[in-house]
Design a protein around this motif. Structure first.
Motif, PDB file in Angstrom:
ATOM      1  N   GLY A  21       0.783  -1.232   0.000  1.00  0.00           N
ATOM      2  CA  GLY A  21       0.000   0.000   0.000  1.00  0.00           C
ATOM      3  C   GLY A  21       0.812   1.276   0.000  1.00  0.00           C
ATOM      4  N   GLY A  22       2.107   1.185  -0.355  1.00  0.00           N
ATOM      5  CA  GLY A  22       2.946   2.380  -0.313  1.00  0.00           C
ATOM      6  C   GLY A  22       3.634   2.675  -1.634  1.00  0.00           C
ATOM      7  N   GLU A  23       4.079   3.943  -1.790  1.00  0.00           N
ATOM      8  CA  GLU A  23       4.854   4.366  -2.951  1.00  0.00           C
ATOM      9  C   GLU A  23       5.983   5.273  -2.468  1.00  0.00           C
ATOM     10  OE1 GLU A  23       2.390   6.188  -5.878  1.00  0.00           O
ATOM     11  OE2 GLU A  23       0.971   4.525  -5.987  1.00  0.00           O
ATOM     12  N   PRO A  24       7.012   4.696  -1.834  1.00  0.00           N
ATOM     13  CA  PRO A  24       8.037   5.541  -1.214  1.00  0.00           C
ATOM     14  C   PRO A  24       9.060   6.150  -2.169  1.00  0.00           C
ATOM     15  CG  PRO A  24       8.565   3.233  -0.887  1.00  0.00           C
ATOM     16  CD  PRO A  24       7.218   3.268  -1.545  1.00  0.00           C
ATOM     17  N   ILE A  25       9.291   5.546  -3.325  1.00  0.00           N
ATOM     18  CA  ILE A  25      10.389   5.968  -4.191  1.00  0.00           C
ATOM     19  C   ILE A  25       9.873   6.767  -5.386  1.00  0.00           C
ATOM     20  CG2 ILE A  25      12.332   5.186  -5.596  1.00  0.00           C
ATOM     21  CD1 ILE A  25      12.428   2.680  -3.851  1.00  0.00           C
ATOM     22  N   GLU A  26      10.483   7.929  -5.614  1.00  0.00           N
ATOM     23  CA  GLU A  26      10.111   8.791  -6.720  1.00  0.00           C
ATOM     24  C   GLU A  26      11.230   8.833  -7.768  1.00  0.00           C
ATOM     25  OE1 GLU A  26       9.394  12.569  -4.970  1.00  0.00           O
ATOM     26  OE2 GLU A  26       7.598  11.915  -3.862  1.00  0.00           O
ATOM     27  N   THR A  27      10.844   8.917  -9.029  1.00  0.00           N
ATOM     28  CA  THR A  27      11.805   9.037 -10.119  1.00  0.00           C
ATOM     29  C   THR A  27      11.998  10.506 -10.475  1.00  0.00           C
ATOM     30  OG1 THR A  27      11.163   6.898 -11.065  1.00  0.00           O
ATOM     31  CG2 THR A  27      12.304   8.439 -12.522  1.00  0.00           C
TER      32      THR A  27
END
Length: 251
Positions: free
Chosen positions: A233-239
């Motif tokens: 349920g997470g999206e910790p890394i950004e491009t």
């Protein structure tokens, strides 16, 4: 009093290669389990207490890359690939699958043993030996000490947490199982949340000095990390396009 030896699984369809590897590893003090093909290798892995797997790439029944995929679904045990092919794409694929090293044939048995020792030294404090289905976990665990346990060394950022002692990750308290490479990449990003890391910086953080992998390999690790956290349920890394990656707010 007998000493329990470190057990290594060798999977190769060439009996001569297995014999050479067995002799070299046994001379170095390891216990060796053999398998003649990929399917037999998976069965041996499940039934053993292997701490490292040496895999030939090209094998009947099931090739080494598929065996590695199957192992990575259930374990982070170190994997070393053996192959007569020396193309960069083969090395990249092996590393993307989570392999810890790659040795091409013909090889020096002494060098192979040195690679094995290096991998086991790196993983000694970060990974536990694989336990097969036939061996109950903690069956021979030593009695608990009455001394107070030291506080866990943890890093937190938002709802993301890394336990540096146990090499464990969690998102909102839910465990996220990572390989050693994935953990090291995430730890690097957590060192300075918001900082944009180039692929070269992440490679330095995740691999030993002198090890060089392609940008594609780093991207593959990041994709796998994202997929695992998305499942939690997470999206910790950004491009950051054209530069690299950074850790987001983790909320």
């Amino acid at each position: 009093m007998s000493t329990i030896k470190t057990q290594i699984l060798v999977v190769d369809d060439d009996a001569n290669i297995r014999q050479v590897v067995r002799f070299a590893l046994e001379q170095a003090g390891y216990e060796v389990v053999e398998a003649p093909d990929g399917a037999a290798g998976l069965q041996a892995f499940e039934a053993s207490s292997t701490v490292l797997v040496i895999l030939d790439v090209m094998m009947p029944e099931m090739d080494g890359t598929e065996v590695c995929r199957q192992i990575r679904r259930v374990s982070d045990v170190p994997v070393l690939f053996l192959s007569s092919r020396d193309d960069e794409i083969d090395r990249v694929v092996g590393l993307e699958l989570g392999a810890d090293d790659y040795v091409t044939k013909p090889f020096s048995p002494r060098e192979l043993v040195a690679r094995v020792k290096a991998i086991l030294r790196r993983t000694a404090t970060t990974e536990t030996p694989h336990r097969g289905a036939a061996e109950p976990a903690r069956a021979t665990a030593a009695p608990k000490s009455t001394a107070p346990e030291p506080a866990s060394n943890k890093i937190r950022h938002g709802v993301l947490e890394l336990d540096l002692d146990l090499y464990q990750a969690a998102w909102r308290g839910e465990a996220v199982i990572l390989t050693r490479r994935e953990f090291e990449l995430l730890r690097a990003l957590l060192g300075h949340p918001g900082k944009v890391y180039s692929r070269g910086e992440l490679m330095t953080a995740a691999y030993d000095m002198g090890t060089v992998v392609s940008d594609r390999t780093i991207d593959s690790h990041i994709r796998r990390l994202r997929r695992k956290f998305e499942n939690a349920g997470g999206e910790p890394i950004e491009t950051v396009h054209g530069i690299g990656y950074r850790l987001g707010d983790c909320r």
